[in-house]
Design a protein around this motif. Structure first.
Motif, short mmCIF file in Angstrom:
data_model
loop_
_atom_site.label_atom_id
_atom_site.label_comp_id
_atom_site.label_asym_id
_atom_site.label_seq_id
_atom_site.Cartn_x
_atom_site.Cartn_y
_atom_site.Cartn_z
N ARG A 69 47.01 105.26 66.14
CA ARG A 69 47.59 106.36 65.39
C ARG A 69 46.49 107.14 64.69
N TYR A 70 46.56 108.48 64.76
CA TYR A 70 45.58 109.36 64.15
C TYR A 70 44.18 109.11 64.70
N GLU A 71 43.33 108.36 64.03
CA GLU A 71 41.95 108.18 64.47
C GLU A 71 41.77 107.04 65.47
N GLY A 72 42.84 106.34 65.81
CA GLY A 72 42.73 105.29 66.81
C GLY A 72 42.82 103.90 66.22
N VAL A 73 42.04 102.96 66.77
CA VAL A 73 42.07 101.58 66.30
C VAL A 73 40.65 101.13 65.97
N ASP A 74 40.56 100.02 65.25
CA ASP A 74 39.28 99.45 64.89
C ASP A 74 38.48 99.12 66.16
N GLU A 75 37.23 99.52 66.18
CA GLU A 75 36.39 99.32 67.35
C GLU A 75 36.27 97.85 67.71
N ARG A 76 36.34 96.97 66.70
CA ARG A 76 36.21 95.54 66.96
C ARG A 76 37.39 95.01 67.77
N PHE A 77 38.57 95.60 67.55
CA PHE A 77 39.73 95.19 68.33
C PHE A 77 39.50 95.49 69.80
N ALA A 78 39.01 96.70 70.08
CA ALA A 78 38.76 97.09 71.46
C ALA A 78 37.75 96.16 72.13
N ALA A 79 36.73 95.75 71.35
CA ALA A 79 35.71 94.88 71.91
C ALA A 79 36.23 93.47 72.13
N LEU A 80 36.97 92.93 71.17
CA LEU A 80 37.45 91.56 71.27
C LEU A 80 38.49 91.39 72.38
N THR A 81 39.30 92.40 72.58
CA THR A 81 40.35 92.30 73.59
C THR A 81 39.88 92.80 74.96
N GLU A 82 38.65 93.35 75.01
CA GLU A 82 38.14 93.93 76.26
C GLU A 82 39.12 94.96 76.81
N ALA A 83 39.64 95.77 75.89
CA ALA A 83 40.64 96.77 76.26
C ALA A 83 40.05 97.80 77.21
N GLU A 84 40.87 98.22 78.16
CA GLU A 84 40.49 99.29 79.10
C GLU A 84 40.99 100.60 78.53
N GLU A 85 40.08 101.51 78.24
CA GLU A 85 40.47 102.77 77.60
C GLU A 85 40.95 103.77 78.64
N VAL A 86 42.07 104.40 78.33
CA VAL A 86 42.71 105.35 79.26
C VAL A 86 43.10 106.60 78.49
N SER A 87 42.88 107.75 79.10
CA SER A 87 43.27 109.04 78.52
C SER A 87 44.30 109.71 79.42
N VAL A 88 45.27 110.37 78.81
CA VAL A 88 46.27 111.09 79.60
C VAL A 88 45.97 112.58 79.69
N GLY A 89 44.85 113.02 79.14
CA GLY A 89 44.50 114.43 79.27
C GLY A 89 43.64 114.92 78.12
N ASP A 90 43.09 116.10 78.30
CA ASP A 90 42.19 116.68 77.30
C ASP A 90 42.96 117.54 76.31
N TYR A 91 43.73 116.87 75.46
CA TYR A 91 44.44 117.55 74.38
C TYR A 91 44.67 116.52 73.29
N VAL A 92 45.03 116.99 72.10
CA VAL A 92 45.12 116.10 70.94
C VAL A 92 46.58 115.75 70.63
N LEU A 93 46.85 114.46 70.47
CA LEU A 93 48.15 113.96 70.03
C LEU A 93 47.97 113.18 68.74
N SER A 94 49.06 112.96 68.03
CA SER A 94 48.97 112.23 66.76
C SER A 94 48.81 110.73 66.97
N GLY A 95 49.21 110.24 68.13
CA GLY A 95 49.11 108.81 68.38
C GLY A 95 49.26 108.50 69.86
N GLY A 96 49.23 107.21 70.17
CA GLY A 96 49.30 106.78 71.57
C GLY A 96 50.68 106.47 72.07
N GLU A 97 51.71 106.75 71.25
CA GLU A 97 53.07 106.40 71.66
C GLU A 97 53.53 107.20 72.88
N ILE A 98 53.27 108.49 72.89
CA ILE A 98 53.68 109.32 74.03
C ILE A 98 52.88 108.97 75.28
#
Length: 201
Positions: A69-98
């Motif tokens: 939400r807003y600025e995203g998530v803590d970088e440590r979470f992304a590192a610990l979970t080995e999350a795969e980052e995905v973008s749905v397009g080059d525009y700004v949304l308030s969060g990742g729900e949509i």
């Protein structure tokens, strides 16, 4: 989760790896090993979502979609979970729900039985590298505009050929980027199989 309830799953760092543990039913002591989900974190710096990635995700037995939400998530979470980052397009949304809803809808369509006509999911825009052909319905004439006669001819091969030509032309005129990729793959296929006769396009 409702207020006051604890999540039964927790992420724990150990030897640099992210591991997921689940509480045992009945309050038993200890933890049960369970299958790790593929973690998808929605981020503008991630891989652009396309049909190839959707098909890849649809083959996964489990997915965990993380909607910041807003600025995203803590970088440590992304590192610990080995999350795969995905973008749905080059525009700004308030969060990742949509974006999460987009992925759920696109992936669900590829699960066997989710769509009534299984052939419909393999003959759509982006699946073949081309935009899908135009669609028409009744009446055959609407405000002076007619349905192309070939679609009313009953000749299935002629209809297939007409739709293919429309797909090629629509892609060429509306999405030249897609057409360039399609033409490049077609040319590569010709070079690798010079004796293969190409179907009319």
């Amino acid at each position: 989760l409702p207020a006051g309830r604890r999540c039964p799953l927790r992420w724990r760092a150990g030897n640099g790896d992210a591991r997921r543990t689940a509480r045992r039913g009945g309050g038993a002591i200890g933890a049960l090993a369970s299958e790790e989900p593929r973690v998808i974190l929605f981020s503008p710096r991630g891989r652009r979502l396309d049909q190839d990635l959707v098909a890849d995700l649809a083959r996964e037995p489990r997915l965990l979609l993380v909607a910041g939400r807003y600025e995203g998530v803590d970088e440590r979470f992304a590192a610990l979970t080995e999350a795969e980052e995905v973008s749905v397009g080059d525009y700004v949304l308030s969060g990742g729900e949509i974006p999460a809803m987009v992925v759920v809808d696109a992936v669900a369509r590829l699960i066997p039985g989710a769509v009534g006509d299984s052939e419909s999911v393999v003959d759509e825009s982006f699946v073949t590298g081309l935009l899908e052909h135009a669609h028409y319905t009744r009446p055959p004439v609407f405000r002076g505009r007619e349905v192309p006669p070939v679609l009313l001819s009953g000749n299935h091969e002629a209809v297939r050929q007409f739709r293919r030509e429309q797909s090629v032309e629509l892609t060429r005129s509306r999405r030249p980027d897609l057409f360039r990729a399609f033409a490049g793959e077609r040319d590569a296929a010709r070079k690798s199989n010079p004796d293969t006769k190409e179907k009319p396009s």
